[in-house]
Design a protein around this motif. Sequence first.
Motif, PDB file in Angstrom:
ATOM      1  N   PRO A   1      31.884 -37.879  -4.088  1.00  0.00           N
ATOM      2  CA  PRO A   1      32.518 -37.473  -5.342  1.00  0.00           C
ATOM      3  C   PRO A   1      32.488 -38.597  -6.378  1.00  0.00           C
ATOM      4  N   LEU A   2      32.510 -38.206  -7.639  1.00  0.00           N
ATOM      5  CA  LEU A   2      32.506 -39.178  -8.730  1.00  0.00           C
ATOM      6  C   LEU A   2      33.896 -39.780  -8.884  1.00  0.00           C
ATOM      7  N   ASN A   3      33.956 -41.081  -9.061  1.00  0.00           N
ATOM      8  CA  ASN A   3      35.216 -41.774  -9.245  1.00  0.00           C
ATOM      9  C   ASN A   3      35.690 -41.543 -10.684  1.00  0.00           C
ATOM     10  N   PRO A   4      36.814 -40.843 -10.889  1.00  0.00           N
ATOM     11  CA  PRO A   4      37.249 -40.531 -12.257  1.00  0.00           C
ATOM     12  C   PRO A   4      37.741 -41.743 -13.039  1.00  0.00           C
ATOM     13  N   TYR A   5      37.941 -42.864 -12.379  1.00  0.00           N
ATOM     14  CA  TYR A   5      38.343 -44.085 -13.085  1.00  0.00           C
ATOM     15  C   TYR A   5      37.138 -44.858 -13.616  1.00  0.00           C
ATOM     16  N   VAL A   6      36.046 -44.876 -12.861  1.00  0.00           N
ATOM     17  CA  VAL A   6      34.887 -45.708 -13.195  1.00  0.00           C
ATOM     18  C   VAL A   6      33.774 -44.903 -13.866  1.00  0.00           C
ATOM     19  N   THR A   7      33.516 -43.709 -13.381  1.00  0.00           N
ATOM     20  CA  THR A   7      32.405 -42.895 -13.893  1.00  0.00           C
ATOM     21  C   THR A   7      32.464 -42.699 -15.401  1.00  0.00           C
ATOM     22  N   PRO A   8      33.631 -42.386 -15.982  1.00  0.00           N
ATOM     23  CA  PRO A   8      33.650 -42.207 -17.442  1.00  0.00           C
ATOM     24  C   PRO A   8      33.240 -43.462 -18.203  1.00  0.00           C
ATOM     25  N   ILE A   9      33.616 -44.614 -17.697  1.00  0.00           N
ATOM     26  CA  ILE A   9      33.258 -45.865 -18.364  1.00  0.00           C
ATOM     27  C   ILE A   9      31.743 -46.043 -18.362  1.00  0.00           C
ATOM     28  N   LEU A  10      31.118 -45.824 -17.209  1.00  0.00           N
ATOM     29  CA  LEU A  10      29.664 -45.961 -17.113  1.00  0.00           C
ATOM     30  C   LEU A  10      28.949 -44.947 -18.002  1.00  0.00           C
ATOM     31  N   LEU A  11      29.427 -43.704 -17.982  1.00  0.00           N
ATOM     32  CA  LEU A  11      28.812 -42.674 -18.817  1.00  0.00           C
ATOM     33  C   LEU A  11      28.992 -42.978 -20.297  1.00  0.00           C
ATOM     34  N   LEU A  12      30.143 -43.520 -20.676  1.00  0.00           N
ATOM     35  CA  LEU A  12      30.364 -43.857 -22.079  1.00  0.00           C
ATOM     36  C   LEU A  12      29.483 -45.018 -22.533  1.00  0.00           C
ATOM     37  N   VAL A  13      29.184 -45.942 -21.654  1.00  0.00           N
ATOM     38  CA  VAL A  13      28.268 -47.034 -22.005  1.00  0.00           C
ATOM     39  C   VAL A  13      26.888 -46.459 -22.321  1.00  0.00           C
TER      40      VAL A  13
ATOM     41  N   ARG B   1      35.197 -35.187 -19.703  1.00  0.00           N
ATOM     42  CA  ARG B   1      35.654 -34.159 -18.762  1.00  0.00           C
ATOM     43  C   ARG B   1      36.116 -34.793 -17.456  1.00  0.00           C
ATOM     44  N   ILE B   2      35.313 -35.716 -16.931  1.00  0.00           N
ATOM     45  CA  ILE B   2      35.663 -36.397 -15.670  1.00  0.00           C
ATOM     46  C   ILE B   2      36.852 -37.329 -15.889  1.00  0.00           C
ATOM     47  N   GLY B   3      36.822 -38.087 -16.972  1.00  0.00           N
ATOM     48  CA  GLY B   3      37.867 -39.068 -17.239  1.00  0.00           C
ATOM     49  C   GLY B   3      39.226 -38.459 -17.516  1.00  0.00           C
ATOM     50  N   HIS B   4      39.242 -37.246 -18.059  1.00  0.00           N
ATOM     51  CA  HIS B   4      40.526 -36.628 -18.401  1.00  0.00           C
ATOM     52  C   HIS B   4      41.348 -36.272 -17.159  1.00  0.00           C
ATOM     53  N   GLN B   5      40.737 -36.373 -15.992  1.00  0.00           N
ATOM     54  CA  GLN B   5      41.489 -36.193 -14.747  1.00  0.00           C
ATOM     55  C   GLN B   5      42.527 -37.302 -14.566  1.00  0.00           C
ATOM     56  N   VAL B   6      42.227 -38.493 -15.077  1.00  0.00           N
ATOM     57  CA  VAL B   6      43.102 -39.654 -14.844  1.00  0.00           C
ATOM     58  C   VAL B   6      43.502 -40.391 -16.121  1.00  0.00           C
TER      59      VAL B   6
ATOM     60  N   SER C   1      44.448 -40.155 -20.441  1.00  0.00           N
ATOM     61  CA  SER C   1      44.805 -39.271 -21.549  1.00  0.00           C
ATOM     62  C   SER C   1      43.644 -39.236 -22.547  1.00  0.00           C
ATOM     63  N   ALA C   2      43.684 -38.270 -23.451  1.00  0.00           N
ATOM     64  CA  ALA C   2      42.653 -38.205 -24.490  1.00  0.00           C
ATOM     65  C   ALA C   2      42.674 -39.466 -25.356  1.00  0.00           C
ATOM     66  N   ALA C   3      43.873 -39.982 -25.649  1.00  0.00           N
ATOM     67  CA  ALA C   3      43.964 -41.210 -26.445  1.00  0.00           C
ATOM     68  C   ALA C   3      43.355 -42.395 -25.707  1.00  0.00           C
ATOM     69  N   GLU C   4      43.554 -42.464 -24.406  1.00  0.00           N
ATOM     70  CA  GLU C   4      42.955 -43.551 -23.628  1.00  0.00           C
ATOM     71  C   GLU C   4      41.437 -43.419 -23.592  1.00  0.00           C
ATOM     72  N   LEU C   5      40.933 -42.202 -23.437  1.00  0.00           N
ATOM     73  CA  LEU C   5      39.482 -41.991 -23.438  1.00  0.00           C
ATOM     74  C   LEU C   5      38.875 -42.374 -24.785  1.00  0.00           C
ATOM     75  N   LYS C   6      39.540 -41.987 -25.867  1.00  0.00           N
ATOM     76  CA  LYS C   6      39.034 -42.316 -27.201  1.00  0.00           C
ATOM     77  C   LYS C   6      39.053 -43.822 -27.427  1.00  0.00           C
ATOM     78  N   THR C   7      40.105 -44.477 -26.960  1.00  0.00           N
ATOM     79  CA  THR C   7      40.195 -45.927 -27.092  1.00  0.00           C
ATOM     80  C   THR C   7      39.081 -46.611 -26.310  1.00  0.00           C
ATOM     81  N   MET C   8      38.843 -46.154 -25.078  1.00  0.00           N
ATOM     82  CA  MET C   8      37.737 -46.697 -24.280  1.00  0.00           C
ATOM     83  C   MET C   8      36.422 -46.546 -25.027  1.00  0.00           C
ATOM     84  N   GLN C   9      36.224 -45.350 -25.578  1.00  0.00           N
ATOM     85  CA  GLN C   9      34.977 -45.064 -26.282  1.00  0.00           C
ATOM     86  C   GLN C   9      34.792 -46.016 -27.459  1.00  0.00           C
TER      87      GLN C   9
END
Length: 117
Positions: free
Chosen positions: A2-14, A58-63, A65-73
Amino acid sequence: MPLNPYVTPILLLVVSNAFMTYAWYGHLKGDPKPLWFAVLASWGVAFFEYWFAVPANRIGHQVYSAAELKTMQEVITLAVFAGFSVLYLGEKLTVNHLIGFGFIAVGAFFIFKGPLH
């Protein structure tokens, strides 16, 4: 596996931001093409960006928030852009850039770990 919802979004966003940075700024180097061509070519590159950004969110929102995902991005966008502008466009980063990026990092801190509630 399974994809790690903590790390996978970071790699995909890069990867996503590498495509988008090239789409937005790649046409600034070399012989200028007509604007219509630059827009269409950039749109074509950006199409692939969505194949990484949408699953990242989509994967990152499991762990996260939308604000955290946007900030990461945004933080990833700045890091990718800084590398791109130096390595591809041949521009220099100045102290002012670093100070500005530092303020953005402070903002990211408050989104993720800020002491205010």
